[in-house]
Write a protein that holds these residues in place. Structure first.
Motif, PDB file in Angstrom:
ATOM      1  N   ILE A 508      73.439  30.061  51.474  1.00 38.02           N
ATOM      2  CA  ILE A 508      71.782  29.563  51.082  1.00 38.02           C
ATOM      3  C   ILE A 508      71.355  30.522  49.905  1.00 38.02           C
ATOM      4  CG2 ILE A 508      69.794  28.666  51.857  1.00 38.02           C
ATOM      5  CD1 ILE A 508      71.189  27.872  54.476  1.00 38.02           C
ATOM      6  N   LYS A 509      71.361  31.761  50.261  1.00 37.74           N
ATOM      7  CA  LYS A 509      70.785  32.755  49.392  1.00 37.74           C
ATOM      8  C   LYS A 509      71.418  32.731  47.962  1.00 37.74           C
ATOM      9  CE  LYS A 509      69.180  37.408  50.745  1.00 37.74           C
ATOM     10  NZ  LYS A 509      69.321  38.606  51.776  1.00 37.74           N
ATOM     11  N   LEU A 510      72.768  32.870  48.382  1.00 35.50           N
ATOM     12  CA  LEU A 510      73.414  32.888  46.661  1.00 35.50           C
ATOM     13  C   LEU A 510      73.342  31.615  46.016  1.00 35.50           C
ATOM     14  CD1 LEU A 510      76.699  34.669  48.081  1.00 35.50           C
ATOM     15  CD2 LEU A 510      74.902  35.782  46.479  1.00 35.50           C
ATOM     16  N   ALA A 511      73.544  30.483  46.452  1.00 33.33           N
ATOM     17  CA  ALA A 511      73.197  29.259  45.913  1.00 33.33           C
ATOM     18  C   ALA A 511      72.096  29.024  45.072  1.00 33.33           C
ATOM     19  CB  ALA A 511      73.697  28.155  46.838  1.00 33.33           C
ATOM     20  N   THR A 512      71.028  29.555  46.068  1.00 32.63           N
ATOM     21  CA  THR A 512      69.553  29.224  45.487  1.00 32.63           C
ATOM     22  C   THR A 512      69.275  30.442  44.529  1.00 32.63           C
ATOM     23  OG1 THR A 512      68.658  28.930  47.797  1.00 32.63           O
ATOM     24  CG2 THR A 512      67.242  29.122  46.006  1.00 32.63           C
ATOM     25  N   ASN A 513      69.876  31.670  44.457  1.00 34.40           N
ATOM     26  CA  ASN A 513      69.794  32.535  43.607  1.00 34.40           C
ATOM     27  C   ASN A 513      70.553  32.100  42.348  1.00 34.40           C
ATOM     28  OD1 ASN A 513      68.219  34.283  45.011  1.00 34.40           O
ATOM     29  ND2 ASN A 513      69.888  35.720  45.482  1.00 34.40           N
ATOM     30  N   ALA A 514      71.752  31.470  42.242  1.00 34.89           N
ATOM     31  CA  ALA A 514      72.482  31.089  41.152  1.00 34.89           C
ATOM     32  C   ALA A 514      71.713  29.880  40.526  1.00 34.89           C
ATOM     33  CB  ALA A 514      73.717  30.658  41.833  1.00 34.89           C
ATOM     34  N   ALA A 515      71.176  28.793  41.385  1.00 32.28           N
ATOM     35  CA  ALA A 515      70.489  27.860  40.752  1.00 32.28           C
ATOM     36  C   ALA A 515      69.211  28.288  39.937  1.00 32.28           C
ATOM     37  CB  ALA A 515      70.106  26.696  41.667  1.00 32.28           C
ATOM     38  N   ILE A 516      68.443  29.169  40.358  1.00 35.74           N
ATOM     39  CA  ILE A 516      67.305  29.735  39.788  1.00 35.74           C
ATOM     40  C   ILE A 516      67.660  30.427  38.532  1.00 35.74           C
ATOM     41  CG2 ILE A 516      65.485  31.351  40.051  1.00 35.74           C
ATOM     42  CD1 ILE A 516      65.369  30.606  43.084  1.00 35.74           C
ATOM     43  N   THR A 517      68.859  31.199  38.519  1.00 38.57           N
ATOM     44  CA  THR A 517      69.203  31.972  37.360  1.00 38.57           C
ATOM     45  C   THR A 517      69.375  30.855  36.292  1.00 38.57           C
ATOM     46  OG1 THR A 517      70.148  33.578  38.855  1.00 38.57           O
ATOM     47  CG2 THR A 517      70.581  33.652  36.650  1.00 38.57           C
ATOM     48  N   VAL A 518      70.341  29.812  36.614  1.00 38.43           N
ATOM     49  CA  VAL A 518      70.598  28.785  35.425  1.00 38.43           C
ATOM     50  C   VAL A 518      69.058  28.170  35.028  1.00 38.43           C
ATOM     51  CG1 VAL A 518      71.664  26.630  35.130  1.00 38.43           C
ATOM     52  CG2 VAL A 518      72.871  28.510  36.572  1.00 38.43           C
ATOM     53  N   LEU A 519      68.129  27.801  35.723  1.00 38.58           N
ATOM     54  CA  LEU A 519      67.089  27.356  35.442  1.00 38.58           C
ATOM     55  C   LEU A 519      66.232  28.135  34.650  1.00 38.58           C
ATOM     56  CD1 LEU A 519      65.809  25.267  38.718  1.00 38.58           C
ATOM     57  CD2 LEU A 519      66.869  24.161  36.571  1.00 38.58           C
TER      58      LEU A 519
END
Length: 546
Positions: A508-519
């Motif tokens: 959950i932590k890594l997926a959220t971080n990745a999504a936020i970085t892309v946004l």
């Protein structure tokens, strides 16, 4: 004089020719989201036990048939910069916990897909990001409440098998019981009392032929090699390991020898033979009866080794040599000197065995608590054995994760729906525009049970509404029953489909971080790729004269 062509005003003026530049919501953000969605869509169909396999042919034309997301991504070589971020997140998951790479992809893809809806509704990017960050923080607070049991004693074979089973099931559906038992045996036998477990100590040796059910576990190491000399088995072996070739020493300096007659020539070669014999004899006198060498074996040395009843094994890889030293407790010697008792390794038996039609050398410990155990995998094709090896890798990693943190959450979408339920109610209590993003974050969790359902041929919406209904009644361990007819539910704690807590936490932590970085990206500026003109694609072999 070259004609000066004026460039279009704006950003392009500052950059060299051939540079590309995209900016704004339409060009940059939606494009990135689109690329990540495509990637998540690709691996999503491979999620869960009923996931489909992908056939990937990499740049070296090696064929992979697998549903392991980590392998698919590693071989795909994704070029798109935004999609690369998500790939990196899933690689981090692979390194951190060794399982759940597909979960990261599916979840990050769902987060971005829902972020796109919010942005099209008119929310600003920063509000979406803030909402996601708040929701992620809250999720990680709630996650410990979803823990339904923990591993009590990992030295117990039955319990270890039950823990590993669900990780193996998603890769090898149908063989999970047999494989989980093998992996548990291998892990438990080398799991020391002190409690630090090294994944590298479980080796896999793949041998063609037979079926998967003929696979076995051995305590010790197995090499796909033949022995060099005549001796093929030694009991109670004392092993001398040399990292140099098993040959006579060559002098450092060059010298010229003038030989006048035949007698001198005989003496010269005899001197060499005597020297070799002395070397081999001293090694044999030190008590060693097995020689393992990392280089080539000379014929003369082999002759004397046979004479003094020494078994000779040659290993080409220095990694194998190191592992063997670790297993038998030997020290690798750089020169052909007789080993001291401390430098020699011990093991109960070394023998040449034939598995199928492949010759293997086995270094075997009779006691359970060896430093290394090997799984000998049998299978009908190389691709199948590669896939089984990946399943084993996941199983061993699951064991390692549970050594670090023994808590377990219910699998099959139960944890996700429970989290979605809590996050939705948390979102409703938040003022401001972030609440929309928080609710969408909760909705993203539904992607996991939905992927499981769709891959099993069940309608996703039906299943999710059923799951929500069960969870609102307080059955927080209810998840999707893959083996049932239609959208059936089951208590995951009873059936034993459990995921390690850390896999979910990091996922959950890594997926959220990745999504936020892309946004967070609002402009993409690509310089012209470096490199001169391409080499002519003509005949490959210049020196082949037809």
């Amino acid at each position: 004089m070259a004609l000066h062509v004026p460039k279009a005003p704006g950003f392009a003026q500052m950059l060299k020719d051939g540079a590309k530049h995209y900016s704004g919501l339409e060009e940059a953000v939606y494009r990135n989201i689109q690329a990540c969605k495509e990637l998540a869509q690709t691996t999503r169909t491979a999620y869960g036990p009923n996931g489909m396999n992908k056939m990937v042919i990499n740049h070296l034309e090696k064929l992979f048939v697998t549903n392991d997301a980590a392998t698919i991504l590693r071989e795909l070589e994704v070029q798109h910069p935004a999609a690369k971020m998500i790939v990196m997140a899933s690689h981090m998951q692979e390194q951190e916990v060794g399982d759940g790479t597909n979960f990261v992809l599916v979840f990050a893809g769902a987060l971005l897909e829902l972020a796109e809806e919010l942005l099209r509704m008119g929310l600003s990017v920063s509000e979406v990001i803030e909402g996601y960050e708040m929701a992620c923080k809250k999720t990680l607070e709630i996650l410990p409440d979803c823990v339904c049991s923990s591993a009590k004693n990992l030295h117990d074979l039955e319990e270890a098998t039950a823990m590993i089973r669900s990780a193996v099931m998603s890769k090898q559906y149908g063989n999970e019981d047999f494989l989980a038992k093998l992996i548990a045996q291998a892990c438990v036998s080398i799991f020391p009392e002190s409690g630090n477990f090294n994944v590298d100590n479980v080796r896999v040796c793949k041998i063609l032929g037979c079926g998967l059910n003929s696979s076995t576990v051995l305590h010790g190491m197995v090499f796909k090699k033949e022995t060099e000399g005549d001796l093929t088995s030694v009991k109670d072996a004392k092993i001398a390991v040399f990292s140099c070739p098993f040959d006579c020493m060559v002098t450092e300096t060059k010298g010229t020898v003038l030989i006048k007659n035949a007698e001198e020539l005989m003496n010269f070669s005899k001197g060499e033979e005597d020297l070799m014999e002395v070397q081999v004899k001293t090694i044999a006198d030190s008590g060693a009866n097995v020689i393992v060498t990392g280089g080539k074996v000379a014929d003369m040395a082999l002759h004397y080794a046979n004479k003094y009843k020494l078994m000779v094994v040659r290993l080409n890889s220095k990694w194998d040599l190191r592992r063997l030293c670790k297993t038998v407790g030997a020290t690798a010697l750089p020169r052909l000197t007789p080993p001291t008792p401390e430098e020699m390794g011990h093991c109960d038996s070394v023998y040449l065995s034939e598995v199928g039609d492949t010759q293997v050398v086995v270094f075997k410990h009779d006691k359970e608590d060896g430093a290394i155990s090997t799984l000998v995998i049998r299978g009908s094709t190389d691709n199948m054995m590669d896939d089984i090896e990946r399943a084993i890798d996941d199983g061993v990693n699951t064991f390692k994760v549970l050594v670090r943190d023994a808590r377990l959450c219910p699998g099959a979408g139960a944890t996700e729906i429970e989290l979605a339920k809590h996050i939705t109610s948390y979102g409703e209590s938040c003022p401001g525009l972030e609440q929309y993003a928080i609710k969408k974050f909760a909705e993203a969790f539904e992607a996991v049970p939905r992927a499981l359902a769709e891959n099993s041929g069940v309608k996703g919406n039906e299943l999710i509404s059923k799951l929500y209904a069960a969870h609102h009644e307080g059955n927080k361990n209810y998840g999707f029953d893959i083996e049932g007819e239609g959208p059936a539910l089951k208590d995951m704690l009873e059936v034993g489909i459990l995921d390690p807590y850390l896999v979910k936490h990091w996922g959950i932590k890594l997926a959220t971080n990745a999504a936020i970085t892309v946004l967070r990206v609002d402009q993409i500026i690509m310089a012209k790729p470096a490199g001169g003109p391409k080499a002519p694609q003509g005949k490959k072999d210049w020196d082949d004269d037809e």
